[in-house]
Design an enzyme around this catalytic site. Structure first.
Site, short mmCIF file in Angstrom:
data_model
loop_
_atom_site.label_atom_id
_atom_site.label_comp_id
_atom_site.label_asym_id
_atom_site.label_seq_id
_atom_site.Cartn_x
_atom_site.Cartn_y
_atom_site.Cartn_z
CE1 TYR A 16 -2.95 -2.73 0.01
CE2 TYR A 16 -3.69 -2.15 2.31
CZ TYR A 16 -3.75 -2.97 1.25
OH TYR A 16 -4.95 -4.14 1.18
CE LYS A 76 1.44 -17.62 -2.99
NZ LYS A 76 0.65 -18.92 -2.84
CG ASP A 114 -1.67 -20.14 -1.09
OD1 ASP A 114 -1.11 -20.08 -0.20
OD2 ASP A 114 -1.53 -20.79 -1.96
CG ASP A 117 -7.17 -4.73 3.85
OD1 ASP A 117 -8.42 -4.72 4.53
OD2 ASP A 117 -7.19 -3.82 2.90
CG ASP A 176 -12.43 -7.11 6.41
OD1 ASP A 176 -12.12 -6.73 7.51
OD2 ASP A 176 -13.01 -6.52 5.44
#
Ligand code: NAD
Length: 358
Positions: A141, A191, A223, A247, A251
């Site tokens: 970001y 990852k 994943d 992020d 959620d």
């Protein structure tokens, strides 16, 4: 213990739910011999109306000179037409930046009484208590270069995932320290099989872990983690991860538990932590005594646990919430057949009444 707490109630349901949290904190202070001094200041839309800015200097100074910040919510339709820089939500970014809050802690704890509100089967989710520690100020970001540029055939959009040793070290420390106050298990999510930034992430987390040998460390690819959160969420205690992965995963974890009104959060990093429910100002129900104050009250419990190290006191608040739910009381958002509907005020009073009761 004596602590100074800045209270920023904000907009919409903020001023309705914040008093419930203050009452509970005052009561727990009286029960356990601590004194909490609360000082209120303007933030968000109410601050814009009074001063023209969402985060007045006075508010920022109060936050900086307090031991912790308790925030309700900001925003609402009234201020939606303003320039980006003057919107209520800018206050949150300003507070995060100026207080140096680089870690976001989001618990997803399921109260057994609400298991049927989840989309997953009771046996999968009953008893889950996961905490996602998300890096908040680095990663893709913020990484440079970024942009959209013209190519011979169209355009090319690009962002850069960047993490430094220092950034990974400090968030890993937050995760291990936090795990010490919980079940002492950290899953580091990356990852590393594909991304170099993740390769460094994993290396640094392993290095930091050498100082936290009492905490178990496991690694998982993002994943697989997304899948495991649905398949068997009870295997997790603390999850630490990057800004982007956090992020998404926070959620996903939050929604395992059902209602948005139930969940607290913390942003930490320097001396002053900020505690707020994950929901917004809910303008559709503001002023109607309908808001669920539990996410706000649970944010106060997080403040005790993570800023002040008052673990027993935080447990007492969470136990009281559990008891009130077990007695069948529900606000509108979590109402179910056979339960007793109460408003914001009554729910707050019930949690207060049950504090420390057998
Ligand atoms: P929201 O979280 O305010 O509301 C979403 C839905 O959830 C609404 O139907 C609302 O009634 C319900 N809800 C939220 N909190 C509840 C509670 N405690 N009890 C019962 N029901 C609850 O999100 P939104 O509608 O997208 O945003 C409204 C405003 O809040 C916007 O201005 C937005 O920018 C702002 N916002 C602020 C924050 C914050 O202050 N941290 C976070 C998100 C959104």
């Amino acid at each position: 213990m004596k602590k100074k707490i800045a209270v920023l109630a904000g907009d919409g349901i903020g001023p309705e739910i914040v008093p419930a949290a203050i009452n509970v904190l005052e009561a727990i202070g009286a029960q356990c011999g601590h004194s909490f001094e609360f000082t209120s200041a303007l933030v968000g839309g109410q601050a814009i109306d009074a001063t023209g800015w969402p985060l007045p200097d006075e508010t920022l100074n109060l936050a900086k000179t307090s031991d912790a910040v308790l925030l309700g919510a900001v925003g609402g339709p009234k201020w939606e037409g303003l320039d980006y820089e003057r919107r209520p939500e800018r206050a949150l970014l300003g507070l995060r930046e100026k207080l140096g809050l680089f870690a976001n802690l989001r618990p997803a704890k399921l109260y057994s009484e609400l298991a049927d509100a989840s989309t997953l089967k009771r046996e999968v989710i009953d008893g889950i208590d996961v905490l996602v520690v998300r890096e908040l100020t680095g990663g893709i970001y913020f990484g440079k270069p970024k942009g959209i540029e013209a190519t011979a055939t169209g355009h090319r959009g690009f962002n850069t995932e960047v993490y430094t040793t220092e950034e990974i070290t400090r968030i890993a420390k937050v995760a291990f320290e936090t795990a010490r106050k919980r079940r002492k298990l950290v899953h580091s999510i990356d990852k590393a099989n594909v991304l170099e930034s993740s390769e460094l992430w994993r290396k640094v987390v392993i290095e930091v872990h050498k100082d936290y040998q009492d905490v178990e460390l496991k690694h998982m690819y993002v994943d697989n983690c997304a899948m495991q959160l649905i398949r068997n969420p009870k295997q997790f205690d603390v999850i630490v991860t990057t800004n982007l992965f956090g992020d998404i995963l926070s959620d996903e974890a939050a929604m395992l538990t059902g209602s948005i009104g139930m969940l607290p959060s913390a942003s930490v990093g320097s001396e002053v932590g900020m505690y707020e429910p994950i929901h917004g100002s809910a303008p559709d129900i503001a002023g109607k005594d309908m808001a669920n104050p539990i996410g706000m009250i649970a944010s106060g419990a997080m403040m005790l646990r993570y800023s002040f190290d008052l673990v027993k006191e935080a447990d007492l608040i969470e136990e009281s919430i559990q008891k009130v739910l077990a007695q069948g009381y529900r606000t509108k958002d979590i109402e179910a057949p056979g339960t007793k509907l109460v408003g914001t005020k009554e729910m707050g009073e019930l949690i207060l009444k049950n504090l420390g009761q057998e």
